[in-house]
Design a protein around this motif. Structure first.
Motif, PDB file in Angstrom:
ATOM      1  N   GLY A 266       0.769  -1.234   0.000  1.00  0.00           N
ATOM      2  CA  GLY A 266       0.000   0.000   0.000  1.00  0.00           C
ATOM      3  C   GLY A 266       0.794   1.275   0.000  1.00  0.00           C
ATOM      4  N   ARG A 267       2.039   1.240  -0.496  1.00  0.00           N
ATOM      5  CA  ARG A 267       2.863   2.448  -0.532  1.00  0.00           C
ATOM      6  C   ARG A 267       3.360   2.723  -1.950  1.00  0.00           C
ATOM      7  NH1 ARG A 267       6.881   0.649   4.104  1.00  0.00           N
ATOM      8  NH2 ARG A 267       6.156  -1.385   3.377  1.00  0.00           N
ATOM      9  N   PRO A 268       2.428   2.927  -2.896  1.00  0.00           N
ATOM     10  CA  PRO A 268       2.851   3.115  -4.295  1.00  0.00           C
ATOM     11  C   PRO A 268       3.747   4.327  -4.488  1.00  0.00           C
ATOM     12  CG  PRO A 268       0.526   3.677  -4.012  1.00  0.00           C
ATOM     13  CD  PRO A 268       0.967   3.014  -2.750  1.00  0.00           C
ATOM     14  N   GLU A 269       3.494   5.427  -3.735  1.00  0.00           N
ATOM     15  CA  GLU A 269       4.328   6.626  -3.897  1.00  0.00           C
ATOM     16  C   GLU A 269       5.790   6.332  -3.562  1.00  0.00           C
ATOM     17  OE1 GLU A 269       1.659   6.421  -1.966  1.00  0.00           O
ATOM     18  OE2 GLU A 269       0.176   7.923  -2.600  1.00  0.00           O
ATOM     19  N   ASP A 270       6.008   5.498  -2.536  1.00  0.00           N
ATOM     20  CA  ASP A 270       7.378   5.153  -2.153  1.00  0.00           C
ATOM     21  C   ASP A 270       8.022   4.202  -3.157  1.00  0.00           C
ATOM     22  OD1 ASP A 270       7.052   6.689   0.111  1.00  0.00           O
ATOM     23  OD2 ASP A 270       6.470   5.003   1.373  1.00  0.00           O
ATOM     24  N   ALA A 271       7.193   3.468  -3.902  1.00  0.00           N
ATOM     25  CA  ALA A 271       7.726   2.520  -4.882  1.00  0.00           C
ATOM     26  C   ALA A 271       8.291   3.231  -6.110  1.00  0.00           C
ATOM     27  CB  ALA A 271       6.633   1.541  -5.312  1.00  0.00           C
ATOM     28  N   VAL A 272       7.733   4.385  -6.453  1.00  0.00           N
ATOM     29  CA  VAL A 272       8.102   5.054  -7.704  1.00  0.00           C
ATOM     30  C   VAL A 272       9.591   5.383  -7.788  1.00  0.00           C
ATOM     31  CG1 VAL A 272       7.773   7.151  -9.097  1.00  0.00           C
ATOM     32  CG2 VAL A 272       5.794   5.912  -8.193  1.00  0.00           C
ATOM     33  N   PRO A 273      10.190   6.066  -6.786  1.00  0.00           N
ATOM     34  CA  PRO A 273      11.625   6.384  -6.924  1.00  0.00           C
ATOM     35  C   PRO A 273      12.510   5.148  -6.998  1.00  0.00           C
ATOM     36  CG  PRO A 273      10.817   6.970  -4.734  1.00  0.00           C
ATOM     37  CD  PRO A 273       9.619   6.652  -5.565  1.00  0.00           C
ATOM     38  N   LEU A 274      12.108   4.085  -6.328  1.00  0.00           N
ATOM     39  CA  LEU A 274      12.900   2.847  -6.394  1.00  0.00           C
ATOM     40  C   LEU A 274      12.815   2.221  -7.777  1.00  0.00           C
ATOM     41  CD1 LEU A 274      11.946   1.529  -2.891  1.00  0.00           C
ATOM     42  CD2 LEU A 274      14.295   1.860  -3.669  1.00  0.00           C
ATOM     43  N   LEU A 275      11.643   2.265  -8.386  1.00  0.00           N
ATOM     44  CA  LEU A 275      11.497   1.733  -9.742  1.00  0.00           C
ATOM     45  C   LEU A 275      12.284   2.593 -10.736  1.00  0.00           C
ATOM     46  CD1 LEU A 275       7.719   0.827  -9.511  1.00  0.00           C
ATOM     47  CD2 LEU A 275       9.578  -0.803  -9.937  1.00  0.00           C
ATOM     48  N   ARG A 276      12.302   3.891 -10.501  1.00  0.00           N
ATOM     49  CA  ARG A 276      13.107   4.759 -11.373  1.00  0.00           C
ATOM     50  C   ARG A 276      14.599   4.445 -11.201  1.00  0.00           C
ATOM     51  NH1 ARG A 276       9.877   7.794 -14.188  1.00  0.00           N
ATOM     52  NH2 ARG A 276       8.077   8.892 -13.315  1.00  0.00           N
ATOM     53  N   THR A 277      14.996   4.113  -9.982  1.00  0.00           N
ATOM     54  CA  THR A 277      16.386   3.700  -9.750  1.00  0.00           C
ATOM     55  C   THR A 277      16.694   2.418 -10.512  1.00  0.00           C
ATOM     56  OG1 THR A 277      16.459   4.737  -7.569  1.00  0.00           O
ATOM     57  CG2 THR A 277      18.027   2.958  -7.982  1.00  0.00           C
ATOM     58  N   ALA A 278      15.750   1.464 -10.470  1.00  0.00           N
ATOM     59  CA  ALA A 278      15.962   0.185 -11.150  1.00  0.00           C
ATOM     60  C   ALA A 278      16.148   0.379 -12.647  1.00  0.00           C
ATOM     61  CB  ALA A 278      14.782  -0.750 -10.877  1.00  0.00           C
ATOM     62  N   VAL A 279      15.310   1.220 -13.267  1.00  0.00           N
ATOM     63  CA  VAL A 279      15.432   1.403 -14.724  1.00  0.00           C
ATOM     64  C   VAL A 279      16.622   2.291 -15.070  1.00  0.00           C
ATOM     65  CG1 VAL A 279      12.989   0.954 -15.154  1.00  0.00           C
ATOM     66  CG2 VAL A 279      13.754   3.306 -14.789  1.00  0.00           C
ATOM     67  N   ALA A 280      17.051   3.137 -14.138  1.00  0.00           N
ATOM     68  CA  ALA A 280      18.274   3.912 -14.375  1.00  0.00           C
ATOM     69  C   ALA A 280      19.486   2.992 -14.382  1.00  0.00           C
ATOM     70  CB  ALA A 280      18.429   4.990 -13.301  1.00  0.00           C
ATOM     71  N   ARG A 281      19.460   1.988 -13.499  1.00  0.00           N
ATOM     72  CA  ARG A 281      20.566   1.033 -13.437  1.00  0.00           C
ATOM     73  C   ARG A 281      20.534   0.057 -14.615  1.00  0.00           C
ATOM     74  NH1 ARG A 281      20.829  -0.702  -6.988  1.00  0.00           N
ATOM     75  NH2 ARG A 281      21.268   1.391  -6.167  1.00  0.00           N
ATOM     76  N   LYS A 282      19.330  -0.217 -15.127  1.00  0.00           N
ATOM     77  CA  LYS A 282      19.191  -1.143 -16.251  1.00  0.00           C
ATOM     78  C   LYS A 282      18.080  -0.616 -17.166  1.00  0.00           C
ATOM     79  CE  LYS A 282      18.440  -5.997 -17.445  1.00  0.00           C
ATOM     80  NZ  LYS A 282      17.975  -7.325 -16.974  1.00  0.00           N
ATOM     81  N   PRO A 283      18.413   0.237 -18.124  1.00  0.00           N
ATOM     82  CA  PRO A 283      17.383   0.895 -18.943  1.00  0.00           C
ATOM     83  C   PRO A 283      16.481  -0.060 -19.723  1.00  0.00           C
ATOM     84  CG  PRO A 283      19.470   2.038 -19.151  1.00  0.00           C
ATOM     85  CD  PRO A 283      19.755   0.777 -18.393  1.00  0.00           C
ATOM     86  N   ASP A 284      16.960  -1.274 -20.019  1.00  0.00           N
ATOM     87  CA  ASP A 284      16.132  -2.217 -20.778  1.00  0.00           C
ATOM     88  C   ASP A 284      15.381  -3.188 -19.865  1.00  0.00           C
ATOM     89  OD1 ASP A 284      18.252  -3.722 -19.899  1.00  0.00           O
ATOM     90  OD2 ASP A 284      18.649  -4.700 -21.819  1.00  0.00           O
ATOM     91  N   TYR A 285      15.218  -2.834 -18.601  1.00  0.00           N
ATOM     92  CA  TYR A 285      14.551  -3.693 -17.614  1.00  0.00           C
ATOM     93  C   TYR A 285      13.037  -3.577 -17.832  1.00  0.00           C
ATOM     94  CZ  TYR A 285      14.323  -6.007 -12.983  1.00  0.00           C
ATOM     95  OH  TYR A 285      14.133  -6.880 -11.946  1.00  0.00           O
ATOM     96  N   ALA A 286      12.505  -4.400 -18.731  1.00  0.00           N
ATOM     97  CA  ALA A 286      11.104  -4.279 -19.153  1.00  0.00           C
ATOM     98  C   ALA A 286      10.135  -4.462 -17.995  1.00  0.00           C
ATOM     99  CB  ALA A 286      10.811  -5.289 -20.262  1.00  0.00           C
ATOM    100  N   ASP A 287      10.391  -5.433 -17.121  1.00  0.00           N
ATOM    101  CA  ASP A 287       9.482  -5.670 -15.991  1.00  0.00           C
ATOM    102  C   ASP A 287       9.392  -4.440 -15.092  1.00  0.00           C
ATOM    103  OD1 ASP A 287       8.968  -8.200 -16.885  1.00  0.00           O
ATOM    104  OD2 ASP A 287      10.276  -9.212 -15.446  1.00  0.00           O
TER     105      ASP A 287
END
Length: 212
Positions: free
Chosen positions: A44-65
């Motif tokens: 139930g913390r979608p707002e907190d998930a967003v920056p972490l997901l942005r970190t994940a795609v910054a580390r791996k730009p082709d991370y489709a999931d």
């Protein structure tokens, strides 16, 4: 690994602690922030998930999931333009994702971009049907192999032909059909099927004695 194991046991609090340590420990790996984001989203913390997901795609730009989950979270938060961009990124890196095409279509429909939405829905339906056909083809090959084992070559050929019809780009179906045709004496057609299997998957080759 510990974080994933805890997550699978629904021990979200333990998973979160372990994953936060993993995120801090190695700033190059995309999986820890992605998995932590999923845990936060599921609790139930979608707002907190967003920056972490942005970190994940910054580390791996082709991370489709990660792009797809980010799009889904942003859509949930009402940030539709950002969500659209993430679904498009998902499709760019994983064009076969029916889910991404469907989500894209839903957002485009909300934005009244009907022709683009219809195209996205059509592609989602095509990919879903293709996946179902591939699963059916895999099953047909399995049945064909059993019939070959039972010395029912004609029945096996029928199943392998069905697999090729369902999934023309499935190399194993062509290869097993070639072997069955070879057993039945249909050597010319067997060679054609061997050639197609080899074209689709170069490691699949006819037996040495059966090369053209």
């Amino acid at each position: 690994n510990l974080g994933m194991a805890l997550k699978q046991r629904d021990d979200f609090e333990g998973a979160e602690d372990a994953l936060r340590r993993a995120v801090a420990l190695d700033t190059s790996l995309p999986e820890p922030p992605y998995t932590l984001a999923v845990v936060l989203w599921q609790t139930g913390r979608p707002e907190d998930a967003v920056p972490l997901l942005r970190t994940a795609v910054a580390r791996k730009p082709d991370y489709a999931d990660a792009h797809y989950v980010l799009g889904t979270v942003l859509k949930q938060l009402g940030r539709s333009d950002e969500a659209l961009a993430e679904f498009r990124e998902t499709i760019r890196h994983q064009p076969s994702s029916a889910e991404a095409h469907l989500s894209l279509g839903q957002l485009l429909q909300q934005k009244k971009q009907m022709s683009e939405a219809a195209a996205a829905f059509a592609e989602a339906e095509r990919l879903t049907r293709k996946k179902a056909d591939a699963q059916a083809a895999t099953f047909a090959v399995g049945v064909g192999l059993k019939r070959m084992k039972d010395k029912d070559t004609a029945g096996a050929i029928e199943r392998f032909r069905e697999a090729v019809r369902l999934a023309p780009d499935y190399p194993e179906a062509h290869y097993q059909l070639a072997l069955a045709l070879q057993t039945s004496g249909a050597r010319a057609e067997a060679q054609r099927q061997f050639a197609e299997a080899h074209r689709l998957a170069p490691h699949l080759r006819p037996l040495d004695g059966d090369r053209p």
